[in-house]
Scaffold this active site. Structure first.
Site, PDB file in Angstrom:
ATOM      1  N   MET A 254     -11.450  -5.674   5.600  1.00  0.00           N
ATOM      2  CA  MET A 254     -10.657  -4.680   6.340  1.00  0.00           C
ATOM      3  C   MET A 254     -10.373  -5.204   7.745  1.00  0.00           C
ATOM      4  SD  MET A 254     -10.069  -2.096   4.356  1.00  0.00           S
ATOM      5  CE  MET A 254      -9.237  -1.124   5.611  1.00  0.00           C
TER       6      MET A 254
ATOM      7  N   ASP B   8      -4.682   3.736  -1.938  1.00  0.00           N
ATOM      8  CA  ASP B   8      -5.753   4.125  -1.016  1.00  0.00           C
ATOM      9  C   ASP B   8      -6.257   5.530  -1.325  1.00  0.00           C
ATOM     10  OD1 ASP B   8      -5.977   1.848   0.809  1.00  0.00           O
ATOM     11  OD2 ASP B   8      -3.897   2.318   1.309  1.00  0.00           O
TER      12      ASP B   8
ATOM     13  N   SER C 207       0.852  -1.193   0.000  1.00  0.00           N
ATOM     14  CA  SER C 207       0.000   0.000   0.000  1.00  0.00           C
ATOM     15  C   SER C 207       0.881   1.234   0.000  1.00  0.00           C
ATOM     16  CB  SER C 207      -0.887   0.004   1.250  1.00  0.00           C
ATOM     17  OG  SER C 207      -1.387   1.306   1.447  1.00  0.00           O
TER      18      SER C 207
ATOM     19  N   HIS D 275      -8.424   1.217  -3.899  1.00  0.00           N
ATOM     20  CA  HIS D 275      -9.356   1.053  -2.775  1.00  0.00           C
ATOM     21  C   HIS D 275      -9.998   2.409  -2.517  1.00  0.00           C
ATOM     22  CE1 HIS D 275      -9.537   0.099   1.878  1.00  0.00           C
ATOM     23  NE2 HIS D 275     -10.734   0.268   1.356  1.00  0.00           N
TER      24      HIS D 275
ATOM     25  N   ASP E 135      -6.637  -6.212   4.310  1.00  0.00           N
ATOM     26  CA  ASP E 135      -5.985  -4.893   4.359  1.00  0.00           C
ATOM     27  C   ASP E 135      -6.035  -4.343   5.780  1.00  0.00           C
ATOM     28  OD1 ASP E 135      -5.041  -2.337   3.824  1.00  0.00           O
ATOM     29  OD2 ASP E 135      -6.753  -1.734   2.593  1.00  0.00           O
TER      30      ASP E 135
ATOM     31  N   MET F  86     -12.052   4.768  -0.579  1.00  0.00           N
ATOM     32  CA  MET F  86     -12.673   5.090   0.716  1.00  0.00           C
ATOM     33  C   MET F  86     -13.309   6.465   0.570  1.00  0.00           C
ATOM     34  SD  MET F  86      -9.600   3.570   3.040  1.00  0.00           S
ATOM     35  CE  MET F  86      -8.503   3.525   1.623  1.00  0.00           C
TER      36      MET F  86
ATOM     37  N   HIS G  52      -1.240  -1.364  -4.280  1.00  0.00           N
ATOM     38  CA  HIS G  52      -2.501  -0.989  -3.631  1.00  0.00           C
ATOM     39  C   HIS G  52      -2.521   0.527  -3.409  1.00  0.00           C
ATOM     40  CE1 HIS G  52      -6.028  -1.815  -1.046  1.00  0.00           C
ATOM     41  NE2 HIS G  52      -5.559  -0.878  -0.242  1.00  0.00           N
TER      42      HIS G  52
ATOM     43  N   MET H 176      -8.843   8.422  -0.370  1.00  0.00           N
ATOM     44  CA  MET H 176      -9.673   8.878   0.759  1.00  0.00           C
ATOM     45  C   MET H 176     -10.130  10.304   0.497  1.00  0.00           C
ATOM     46  SD  MET H 176      -7.394   7.483   3.942  1.00  0.00           S
ATOM     47  CE  MET H 176      -6.508   5.928   3.852  1.00  0.00           C
TER      48      MET H 176
HETATM   49  C1  DX5 Z   1      -6.143   1.881   5.597  1.00  0.00           C
HETATM   50  C2  DX5 Z   1      -5.721   1.472   4.212  1.00  0.00           C
HETATM   51  C3  DX5 Z   1      -4.618   0.516   4.163  1.00  0.00           C
HETATM   52  C4  DX5 Z   1      -3.327   0.946   4.819  1.00  0.00           C
HETATM   53  C5  DX5 Z   1      -2.717  -0.290   5.402  1.00  0.00           C
HETATM   54  O1  DX5 Z   1      -7.324   2.595   5.505  1.00  0.00           O
HETATM   55  O2  DX5 Z   1      -6.807   0.914   3.504  1.00  0.00           O
HETATM   56  O3  DX5 Z   1      -4.360   0.082   2.815  1.00  0.00           O
HETATM   57  O4  DX5 Z   1      -2.399   1.543   3.978  1.00  0.00           O
HETATM   58  O5  DX5 Z   1      -1.610   0.083   6.137  1.00  0.00           O
HETATM   59  P1  DX5 Z   1      -0.887  -0.913   7.133  1.00  0.00           P
HETATM   60  O6  DX5 Z   1      -0.429  -2.095   6.316  1.00  0.00           O
HETATM   61  O7  DX5 Z   1       0.233  -0.084   7.659  1.00  0.00           O
HETATM   62  O8  DX5 Z   1      -1.899  -1.291   8.175  1.00  0.00           O
HETATM   63 ZN    ZN Z   2      -6.425   0.002   1.499  1.00  0.00          ZN
END
Ligand code: DX5
Ligand code: ZN
Length: 217
Positions: A139, A37, A10, A68, A177, A70, A35, A39
């Site tokens: 998650m 993220d 990620s 992903h 994740d 969010m 990956h 947001m």
């Molecule tokens: C959190 C993200 C993850 C995050 C995971 O909302 O969806 O992808 O980057 O990070 P680690 O592996 O550090 O928990």
């Molecule tokens: Zn993620």
């Protein structure tokens, strides 16, 4: 007989000033996917990046870009992410878009649809969509931030999904994740794709970390 894990670092924990180099480094270290993220500061209390960055990532790697979302209204942005070069677009079942319509639209755009759920959401909430997706993301932290602790109570969702998909040809991939590392990976035998942010990017040897995860299978 279990297959090898696919590893999806990620980039949330990567050095954003050197994102291209970071992608190339994890690719060289054995990453299978990347990956990403996304947001929006509403669905989760954090803001990250949008489709223009995904387009930049597309130009530096041929690995699948696992995006992903969010965000509160994913249907408004899926076309942008598809055009930017996303391979997987995963939406949250708790988002405010019409879930079935959005998943169908993602597939129509030529992208693989995924569904995910927050730790507090029961698995039954995603039941209606399991036939429509190529990926189910479980998650194991509350979405929003990297570096949180793995929520052990979520493992039963993975076990249950694997039980349901057993013997089903073309079943969705199961991805996990949040808080994935060398200590927690042993509980994740039923998973196909491991997302790991801080465990990989906060280390100084990406290859060793990726190998540790792969070796745990
Ligand atoms: C959190 C993200 C993850 C995050 C995971 O909302 O969806 O992808 O980057 O990070 P680690 O592996 O550090 O928990
Ligand atoms: Zn993620």
């Amino acid at each position: 007989m279990s297959k090898a894990f696919l590893i999806a670092p990620s980039i949330l924990s990567a050095d954003f000033a050197r994102l291209g180099e970071e992608i190339r480094a994890v690719e060289k270290a054995g990453a299978d996917w990347v990956h990403v993220d996304v947001m929006d500061g509403h669905f989760v209390p954090n803001l990250t990046l949008g489709a223009p960055i995904v387009k930049c990532l597309r130009s530096v790697t041929e690995k699948p870009l696992d995006v992903h979302l969010m965000i509160e209204e994913p249907h408004r942005y899926i076309e942008d992410f598809a055009k930017a070069g996303a391979d997987y677009l995963t939406i949250h079942v708790e988002s405010r878009s019409n879930i079935a319509d959005t998943l169908a639209a993602i597939r129509d755009l030529g992208v693989r649809p995924g569904i995910t759920l927050k730790p507090s959401t029961p698995l039954s909430d995603i039941d209606p969509y399991l036939q429509m997706v190529d990926l189910v993301l479980v998650m194991t932290v509350n979405p929003g931030f990297g570096g949180q602790s793995f929520m052990q109570g979520q493992v039963k969702k993975i076990t249950e999904l694997r039980r349901r998909f057993q013997g089903q040809s073309g079943a969705p991939l199961i991805e996990v994740d949040g808080g994935v590392n060398d200590q927690t990976v042993h509980q994740l035998k039923d998973v196909d794709v491991l997302v790991a942010g801080s465990f990989i990017f906060k280390s100084n040897d990406y290859k060793q970390k990726i190998n540790q995860l792969k070796g745990a299978q």
